[in-house]
Design a protein around this motif. Sequence first.
Motif, PDB file in Angstrom:
ATOM      1  N   GLY A  75       0.998  -1.082   0.278  1.00 24.15           N
ATOM      2  CA  GLY A  75      -0.096  -0.003   0.346  1.00 24.15           C
ATOM      3  C   GLY A  75       1.285   1.279  -0.329  1.00 24.15           C
ATOM      4  O   GLY A  75      -0.119   2.801   0.498  1.00 24.15           O
ATOM      5  N   GLY A  76       2.239   0.945  -0.218  1.00 24.05           N
ATOM      6  CA  GLY A  76       2.672   2.204  -0.107  1.00 24.05           C
ATOM      7  C   GLY A  76       2.850   2.303  -1.345  1.00 24.05           C
ATOM      8  O   GLY A  76       2.422   2.070  -2.763  1.00 24.05           O
ATOM      9  N   ARG A  77       2.864   3.837  -1.703  1.00 22.42           N
ATOM     10  CA  ARG A  77       2.693   4.712  -2.719  1.00 22.42           C
ATOM     11  C   ARG A  77       3.928   6.247  -2.547  1.00 22.42           C
ATOM     12  O   ARG A  77       4.389   6.323  -1.961  1.00 22.42           O
ATOM     13  N   PHE A  78       4.285   6.133  -3.776  1.00 22.46           N
ATOM     14  CA  PHE A  78       5.162   7.358  -4.178  1.00 22.46           C
ATOM     15  C   PHE A  78       5.179   8.135  -5.211  1.00 22.46           C
ATOM     16  O   PHE A  78       4.665   7.666  -6.426  1.00 22.46           O
ATOM     17  N   PHE A  79       4.951   9.118  -5.675  1.00 22.66           N
ATOM     18  CA  PHE A  79       5.180  10.001  -6.818  1.00 22.66           C
ATOM     19  C   PHE A  79       6.353  11.077  -7.128  1.00 22.66           C
ATOM     20  O   PHE A  79       6.707  11.593  -5.691  1.00 22.66           O
ATOM     21  N   TYR A  80       7.158  11.999  -7.575  1.00 20.35           N
ATOM     22  CA  TYR A  80       8.169  13.047  -8.192  1.00 20.35           C
ATOM     23  C   TYR A  80       7.366  13.885  -8.805  1.00 20.35           C
ATOM     24  O   TYR A  80       7.483  13.941 -10.326  1.00 20.35           O
ATOM     25  N   ALA A  81       7.356  15.305  -8.675  1.00 19.77           N
ATOM     26  CA  ALA A  81       6.308  15.921  -8.972  1.00 19.77           C
ATOM     27  C   ALA A  81       8.032  16.727  -9.428  1.00 19.77           C
ATOM     28  O   ALA A  81       8.610  17.126  -8.917  1.00 19.77           O
ATOM     29  N   ASP A  82       7.318  17.278 -11.108  1.00 17.65           N
ATOM     30  CA  ASP A  82       8.950  18.183 -11.390  1.00 17.65           C
ATOM     31  C   ASP A  82       9.330  19.807 -10.727  1.00 17.65           C
ATOM     32  O   ASP A  82       8.263  20.185 -11.832  1.00 17.65           O
ATOM     33  N   THR A  83       9.064  20.269  -9.896  1.00 22.55           N
ATOM     34  CA  THR A  83       9.593  21.211  -9.204  1.00 22.55           C
ATOM     35  C   THR A  83      10.414  22.165  -9.358  1.00 22.55           C
ATOM     36  O   THR A  83      10.716  23.180  -8.880  1.00 22.55           O
ATOM     37  N   ARG A  84      10.908  21.729 -10.704  1.00 21.31           N
ATOM     38  CA  ARG A  84      12.266  22.159 -10.523  1.00 21.31           C
ATOM     39  C   ARG A  84      13.215  23.874 -11.357  1.00 21.31           C
ATOM     40  O   ARG A  84      13.325  24.346 -11.019  1.00 21.31           O
ATOM     41  N   ASP A  85      11.722  24.027 -12.319  1.00 18.05           N
ATOM     42  CA  ASP A  85      11.800  25.913 -12.008  1.00 18.05           C
ATOM     43  C   ASP A  85      11.282  26.534 -11.329  1.00 18.05           C
ATOM     44  O   ASP A  85      11.917  27.715 -11.140  1.00 18.05           O
ATOM     45  N   ALA A  86      10.276  26.300 -10.163  1.00 17.04           N
ATOM     46  CA  ALA A  86       9.727  27.069  -9.034  1.00 17.04           C
ATOM     47  C   ALA A  86      10.966  26.396  -7.972  1.00 17.04           C
ATOM     48  O   ALA A  86      10.858  27.983  -7.474  1.00 17.04           O
ATOM     49  N   ASP A 140      13.574  24.946  -8.052  1.00 16.42           N
ATOM     50  CA  ASP A 140      15.747  24.000  -8.423  1.00 16.42           C
ATOM     51  C   ASP A 140      15.383  22.634  -8.120  1.00 16.42           C
ATOM     52  O   ASP A 140      17.187  22.499  -8.365  1.00 16.42           O
ATOM     53  N   HIS A 141      14.469  22.026  -7.353  1.00 14.98           N
ATOM     54  CA  HIS A 141      14.405  20.234  -7.732  1.00 14.98           C
ATOM     55  C   HIS A 141      13.796  19.701  -7.461  1.00 14.98           C
ATOM     56  O   HIS A 141      12.629  20.128  -7.584  1.00 14.98           O
ATOM     57  N   TYR A 142      13.203  17.955  -8.181  1.00 14.99           N
ATOM     58  CA  TYR A 142      12.233  18.148  -7.719  1.00 14.99           C
ATOM     59  C   TYR A 142      12.132  17.274  -6.752  1.00 14.99           C
ATOM     60  O   TYR A 142      12.272  17.495  -5.328  1.00 14.99           O
ATOM     61  N   GLN A 143      10.308  17.485  -6.026  1.00 17.00           N
ATOM     62  CA  GLN A 143       9.488  16.752  -4.671  1.00 17.00           C
ATOM     63  C   GLN A 143       9.165  15.516  -5.002  1.00 17.00           C
ATOM     64  O   GLN A 143       7.969  15.648  -5.595  1.00 17.00           O
ATOM     65  N   GLU A 144       9.790  14.949  -3.859  1.00 19.84           N
ATOM     66  CA  GLU A 144       8.907  13.033  -3.986  1.00 19.84           C
ATOM     67  C   GLU A 144       8.262  13.515  -3.103  1.00 19.84           C
ATOM     68  O   GLU A 144       8.214  14.146  -1.859  1.00 19.84           O
ATOM     69  N   TYR A 145       6.795  12.601  -2.916  1.00 16.81           N
ATOM     70  CA  TYR A 145       5.813  12.728  -1.991  1.00 16.81           C
ATOM     71  C   TYR A 145       5.592  10.456  -1.923  1.00 16.81           C
ATOM     72  O   TYR A 145       6.082  10.506  -3.196  1.00 16.81           O
ATOM     73  N   VAL A 146       5.685  10.812  -0.504  1.00 16.36           N
ATOM     74  CA  VAL A 146       5.544   9.073  -0.358  1.00 16.36           C
ATOM     75  C   VAL A 146       4.041   9.034   1.078  1.00 16.36           C
ATOM     76  O   VAL A 146       4.257   9.902   2.098  1.00 16.36           O
TER      77      VAL A 146
END
Length: 159
Positions: free
Chosen positions: A124-135, A137-143
């Motif tokens: 049931g664990g989940r994750f995604f990476y949002a491409d927040t580099r423009d805002a 300068d790095h990705y934001q991962e959520y789990v």
Amino acid sequence: MYKNIFQQAWVTTDLDRAVEVFREEQGIGSIAVFKDFGLPVADSEPLVIDVGLCYVGDLQFEIIQPVSGPADLYRRHLPDSGDFALKYHHMCSVLDSAEEYGRVLEDYRRRGVTIEVEGGFGDGGRFFYADTRDAVDHYQEYVLLDEATNEFMASLPRN
């Protein structure tokens, strides 16, 4: 959205060398290394990485060397030359419930932010990476962590 930040992550072309950099130059004594660590990814083959993990206080450090699968979100930060590189990549926030996970994911999609990779792990664990580099300068991962993953995380070295 920064919330419950529990991890800082870097990508590298050579995990063993990167681990030594953190040990020798940053004074982190103990880092667990996992080779060919696979994560199921939506609509794709598994994402396979070599990864070093540990905690410094309450903050988890992650060092990733891409191996195979949909790993472009890591590879694009690394030089094509084959030279050693160690680059900051993302921070990760833990979400509290499946409902919150869904709301955050939908909010990014609604705003047109690219979701680079979305997947799952454990029971049931989940994750995604949002491409927040423009805002920022790095990705934001959520789990969303499941019990087995929390137990695994508790077993990692503490520095």
